[in-house]
Write a protein that holds these residues in place. Sequence first.
Motif, short mmCIF file in Angstrom:
data_model
loop_
_atom_site.label_atom_id
_atom_site.label_comp_id
_atom_site.label_asym_id
_atom_site.label_seq_id
_atom_site.Cartn_x
_atom_site.Cartn_y
_atom_site.Cartn_z
N HIS A 5 -61.44 29.00 -31.29
CA HIS A 5 -60.64 29.10 -29.92
C HIS A 5 -59.04 29.31 -30.67
O HIS A 5 -58.31 30.08 -30.22
CB HIS A 5 -60.60 28.06 -29.22
CG HIS A 5 -62.03 27.63 -28.34
ND1 HIS A 5 -62.23 28.58 -27.57
CD2 HIS A 5 -63.07 26.80 -28.77
CE1 HIS A 5 -63.39 28.11 -26.84
NE2 HIS A 5 -63.84 27.28 -27.87
N ASP A 6 -58.79 28.62 -31.83
CA ASP A 6 -57.42 28.61 -32.42
C ASP A 6 -57.28 30.08 -32.96
O ASP A 6 -56.03 30.52 -32.84
CB ASP A 6 -57.10 27.54 -33.24
CG ASP A 6 -57.14 26.21 -32.96
OD1 ASP A 6 -56.85 26.15 -31.51
OD2 ASP A 6 -57.27 25.12 -33.53
N ASP A 7 -58.30 30.61 -33.59
CA ASP A 7 -58.11 31.86 -34.40
C ASP A 7 -57.97 33.12 -33.08
O ASP A 7 -57.37 34.07 -33.24
CB ASP A 7 -59.39 32.25 -34.86
CG ASP A 7 -59.28 33.44 -35.86
OD1 ASP A 7 -58.38 33.71 -36.83
OD2 ASP A 7 -59.96 34.49 -35.64
N LEU A 8 -58.99 32.85 -32.00
CA LEU A 8 -58.64 33.87 -31.10
C LEU A 8 -57.41 33.93 -30.41
O LEU A 8 -56.97 35.09 -30.29
CB LEU A 8 -59.83 33.55 -30.12
CG LEU A 8 -59.87 34.35 -28.68
CD1 LEU A 8 -60.29 35.76 -29.12
CD2 LEU A 8 -60.85 34.00 -27.56
N ILE A 12 -54.58 37.33 -30.40
CA ILE A 12 -54.19 37.90 -29.40
C ILE A 12 -52.66 37.79 -29.41
O ILE A 12 -52.04 39.10 -28.93
CB ILE A 12 -54.70 37.16 -28.12
CG1 ILE A 12 -56.10 37.31 -27.88
CG2 ILE A 12 -53.94 37.70 -26.95
CD1 ILE A 12 -56.73 36.65 -26.80
N ILE A 13 -51.91 36.74 -29.78
CA ILE A 13 -50.58 36.35 -29.94
C ILE A 13 -49.87 37.65 -30.92
O ILE A 13 -49.09 38.25 -30.50
CB ILE A 13 -50.06 35.25 -30.03
CG1 ILE A 13 -50.45 34.37 -29.00
CG2 ILE A 13 -48.49 35.19 -30.25
CD1 ILE A 13 -49.91 34.72 -27.41
N GLU A 14 -50.61 37.58 -32.20
CA GLU A 14 -50.12 38.54 -33.21
C GLU A 14 -50.37 40.04 -32.76
O GLU A 14 -49.50 40.62 -32.98
CB GLU A 14 -51.29 38.03 -34.22
CG GLU A 14 -50.66 36.78 -35.11
CD GLU A 14 -51.67 36.52 -36.32
OE1 GLU A 14 -52.55 37.35 -36.39
OE2 GLU A 14 -51.43 35.60 -37.13
N ASP A 17 -47.32 40.62 -30.61
CA ASP A 17 -46.18 40.75 -31.53
C ASP A 17 -46.09 42.28 -32.17
O ASP A 17 -45.07 42.75 -32.84
CB ASP A 17 -45.90 39.87 -32.53
CG ASP A 17 -45.52 38.43 -31.87
OD1 ASP A 17 -44.78 38.59 -30.92
OD2 ASP A 17 -46.03 37.48 -32.12
N ARG A 18 -47.33 42.93 -32.31
CA ARG A 18 -47.18 44.11 -33.18
C ARG A 18 -46.78 45.22 -32.34
O ARG A 18 -46.94 46.48 -32.97
CB ARG A 18 -48.59 44.42 -33.71
CG ARG A 18 -49.02 43.34 -35.17
CD ARG A 18 -50.12 44.04 -35.59
NE ARG A 18 -51.49 43.85 -35.13
CZ ARG A 18 -52.20 42.94 -35.05
NH1 ARG A 18 -51.87 41.62 -35.83
NH2 ARG A 18 -53.14 42.80 -34.26
N ILE A 19 -46.93 45.38 -30.84
CA ILE A 19 -46.47 46.24 -30.10
C ILE A 19 -45.22 46.35 -30.21
O ILE A 19 -44.16 45.68 -30.25
CB ILE A 19 -46.78 45.83 -28.51
CG1 ILE A 19 -48.06 45.45 -28.39
CG2 ILE A 19 -46.00 46.91 -27.57
CD1 ILE A 19 -48.31 44.93 -26.84
N LYS A 142 -46.90 36.33 -23.60
CA LYS A 142 -47.30 35.35 -24.50
C LYS A 142 -47.75 34.18 -23.92
O LYS A 142 -48.69 33.26 -24.10
CB LYS A 142 -46.59 35.22 -26.00
CG LYS A 142 -46.45 36.42 -26.65
CD LYS A 142 -46.11 36.16 -28.21
CE LYS A 142 -44.78 35.85 -28.25
NZ LYS A 142 -44.30 36.01 -29.65
N LYS A 143 -46.36 33.63 -23.26
CA LYS A 143 -46.83 32.35 -22.40
C LYS A 143 -47.61 32.17 -21.42
O LYS A 143 -48.51 31.21 -21.47
CB LYS A 143 -45.32 32.14 -22.09
CG LYS A 143 -45.20 30.48 -21.18
CD LYS A 143 -43.85 30.11 -20.64
CE LYS A 143 -43.93 28.76 -20.00
NZ LYS A 143 -42.56 28.76 -19.28
N ASP A 144 -47.72 33.13 -20.76
CA ASP A 144 -48.89 33.40 -19.68
C ASP A 144 -50.15 33.68 -20.19
O ASP A 144 -51.11 32.73 -19.73
CB ASP A 144 -48.46 34.76 -18.79
CG ASP A 144 -49.40 34.96 -18.01
OD1 ASP A 144 -49.51 34.08 -16.74
OD2 ASP A 144 -50.20 36.05 -17.64
N ILE A 145 -50.37 34.25 -21.42
CA ILE A 145 -51.78 34.23 -21.86
C ILE A 145 -51.98 32.77 -22.53
O ILE A 145 -53.47 32.54 -22.37
CB ILE A 145 -51.76 35.40 -23.22
CG1 ILE A 145 -51.69 36.64 -22.53
CG2 ILE A 145 -52.88 35.09 -24.01
CD1 ILE A 145 -51.37 37.93 -23.51
#
Length: 213
Positions: A5-8, A12-14, A17-19, A142-145
Amino acid sequence: MTIDHDDLIKSIIESIDRIDNLSSSDIPNVDLYMDQVTTFINKHLKATSRYPGEDKILTKTMINNYAKNDLLPPPVKKKYTKEHIVLLIFIYYSKGLLSITDIQSMLEPLTERFFESEGDVNMCSIFDELFSKDDFLRESLKKDIEEKYSKSLETFKDAPKDDEDLLRLFSFIFMLGYDVYAKKLLVEKLLDTYGDLFSTYEESNKKEKKKKD
């Protein structure tokens, strides 16, 4: 398969950030032929594609269809301006959510009023104004996700242990999908309710052009 879960959520957050969104200063100031337009957009927006090495963000057929559906003003001597490219980027971000008709309803008044405008407000300034809020939108997303993911982990507490990961992943995907569904309805509602506002601007601009002619 067990989900880390932590990795998932970290991956996603990373990925968010790449967008890397463009600004109008990144777009060439010279007019481009169609091949140059597709090359430029495919290069700079490929990171937003699901399969960057395979998917084409933009093709000649797409450009021709957009022009045919009045989403894009015709090129001048087969060349496309910086503002054409801005419109193509707007279309790209909208087409996954809205129908061609809705995109036309939204963009046509703007192109009628601001395309190649000599005033302070033009398609490029509109583009830069919207994407100047990129950091705010990114952090809000990111906060919403993270909140949705946390909520998804609270679901199916009574499910068999072997089914927890599957059901909670489905819960997370459903929450994200429902959010997209609800926002799509909202955008459609805004266009249906305030479409007259767009039409008013369009008609007003056409009258101004006739007076000048």
